[in-house]
Enzyme design. Structure first.
Site, PDB file in Angstrom:
ATOM      1  N   LYS A 153       0.822  -1.218   0.000  1.00 10.50           N
ATOM      2  CA  LYS A 153       0.000   0.000   0.000  1.00 10.50           C
ATOM      3  C   LYS A 153       0.854   1.266   0.000  1.00 10.50           C
ATOM      4  O   LYS A 153       2.027   1.256   0.364  1.00 10.50           O
ATOM      5  CB  LYS A 153      -0.964  -0.030   1.187  1.00 10.50           C
ATOM      6  CG  LYS A 153      -2.034  -1.112   0.979  1.00 10.50           C
ATOM      7  CD  LYS A 153      -3.423  -0.654   1.218  1.00 10.50           C
ATOM      8  CE  LYS A 153      -4.401  -1.678   0.657  1.00 10.50           C
ATOM      9  NZ  LYS A 153      -5.512  -1.960   1.549  1.00 10.50           N
ATOM     10  N   ARG A 155      -4.304 -10.096   4.087  1.00  8.66           N
ATOM     11  CA  ARG A 155      -4.432 -10.030   2.622  1.00  8.66           C
ATOM     12  C   ARG A 155      -3.064  -9.658   2.054  1.00  8.66           C
ATOM     13  O   ARG A 155      -2.518  -8.615   2.405  1.00  8.66           O
ATOM     14  CB  ARG A 155      -5.505  -8.993   2.264  1.00  8.66           C
ATOM     15  CG  ARG A 155      -5.932  -9.009   0.811  1.00  8.66           C
ATOM     16  CD  ARG A 155      -7.093  -8.034   0.579  1.00  8.66           C
ATOM     17  NE  ARG A 155      -7.525  -8.064  -0.813  1.00  8.66           N
ATOM     18  CZ  ARG A 155      -6.947  -7.375  -1.784  1.00  8.66           C
ATOM     19  NH1 ARG A 155      -5.928  -6.583  -1.525  1.00  8.66           N
ATOM     20  NH2 ARG A 155      -7.391  -7.460  -3.029  1.00  8.66           N
TER      21      ARG A 155
HETATM   22  C1  9MG Z   1      -9.748  -5.320  -2.446  1.00 10.73           C
HETATM   23  N1  9MG Z   1      -8.922  -4.747  -1.398  1.00 10.73           N
HETATM   24  C2  9MG Z   1      -7.850  -3.927  -1.556  1.00 10.73           C
HETATM   25  N2  9MG Z   1      -7.357  -3.586  -0.355  1.00 10.73           N
HETATM   26  C3  9MG Z   1      -8.126  -4.210   0.574  1.00 10.73           C
HETATM   27  C4  9MG Z   1      -8.137  -4.245   1.975  1.00 10.73           C
HETATM   28  O1  9MG Z   1      -7.265  -3.547   2.694  1.00 10.73           O
HETATM   29  N3  9MG Z   1      -9.074  -4.990   2.600  1.00 10.73           N
HETATM   30  C5  9MG Z   1      -9.986  -5.680   1.879  1.00 10.73           C
HETATM   31  N4  9MG Z   1     -10.912  -6.402   2.559  1.00 10.73           N
HETATM   32  N5  9MG Z   1     -10.044  -5.688   0.547  1.00 10.73           N
HETATM   33  C6  9MG Z   1      -9.121  -4.953  -0.084  1.00 10.73           C
END
Ligand code: 9MG
Length: 274
Positions: free
Chosen positions: A221, A255
């Protein structure tokens, strides 16, 4: 704690990894690398072999300013991948969408989890998620993907995000979504400054106290770019550091793009802590 994802059970007594599979031509960090069906499935297979327990398939980029995609186009991108993955592998497939029709079709095609970055904002998406009878991840976002990074403001980001998520989880339950099917997510980078993201990460335990499993998405990010000045393709090591911090502060689903490296690091920390 076990999460029943349409017949497949996820053990959340320890953190599990959700591998990111973008089937978009404009995704912010992998640039649509996995657009072709075979390529997408190979990448998913690699992530599963590397320790992912969930594959999160997205057909529309959530990056700020990304092109909107029609329902038909999104379905064309995600459904063949979901069908092939659920046919060939024993895994939980998650559908990253905010569109009710895509939620429904994806679950019919075999998806076992709905990941909605808009937090089931519309009545239709709430109804589609309730009818789908699979777990839902509700994420907090201030604004919309197009506007979210235009000066986000909070008085107390941790309390405001927590109360949004708790209210939304209660709304889900009033609409027929069982508490055992709800996952919450602070939405790192979605309408947050670097300071907001750091507060949320450092106080993730406050969100965990709400009593729902917490999902953390920090991989690659832009906060890493802001803090360390690194471009997207050089953010793997800091992403792993953030994943470890999130796990130590209570996140149960991480994730990640770089599944093998994140998985190895997390399992090593767990081994040290045992
Ligand atoms: C699709 N997506 C991109 N970043 C995300 C995040 O931080 N959380 C979730 N649930 N989906 C995300």
């Amino acid at each position: 704690m076990n999460l029943d994802c349409g017949g497949k059970s996820l053990d959340l007594s320890r953190a599990v990894i959700m591998g990111v599979l973008n089937v978009t031509p404009d995704s912010f960090s992998d640039g649509g690398l996995f657009l072709e069906l075979d390529q997408a499935c190979h990448q998913a297979e690699y992530m599963l072999r590397s320790g992912a327990e969930i594959i999160d398939i997205g057909g529309e980029s959530t990056r700020p300013g990304a092109e909107e995609v029609s329902i038909e186009e999104e379905l064309n991108r995600v459904i063949p991948v979901i069908e092939k993955l659920t046919r060939e592998f024993d895994c939980v497939v998650s559908i990253d969408t905010s569109k009710p029709d895509v939620m429904t079709e994806a679950v019919n095609a075999g998806a076992g989890l709905i990941n909605d970055v808009c937090g089931l904002k519309t009545t239709q998406s709430m109804q589609a998620a309730a009818a789908a009878a699979v777990p839902v991840c509700i994420m907090h976002m201030q604004g919309t993907p197009r506007t979210m990074q235009q000066s986000p403001v909070y008085d107390d980001v941790v309390q405001e995000v927590k109360s949004f998520l708790v209210d939304k989880a209660q709304e889900c339950q009033r609409n027929g979504i069982d508490k055992a099917r709800i996952i919450i997510d602070p939405g790192f980078g979605f309408g947050k400054t670097v300071d907001h993201n750091l507060s949320l990460l450092n106080h993730l335990d406050v969100l965990c106290d709400a009593g729902y499993p917490v999902l953390a998405g920090l991989s690659r990010k832009s906060m890493i770019g802001h803090l360390l000045g690194l471009p997207v393709e050089e953010r793997m090591a800091p992403s792993i550091a953030l994943a470890i911090k999130a796990m130590q502060n209570g996140a149960k689903i991480i994730r990640a793009h770089d599944v093998k490296e994140t998985h190895d690091a997390i399992r090593m920390i767990e081994a040290l802590e045992q």
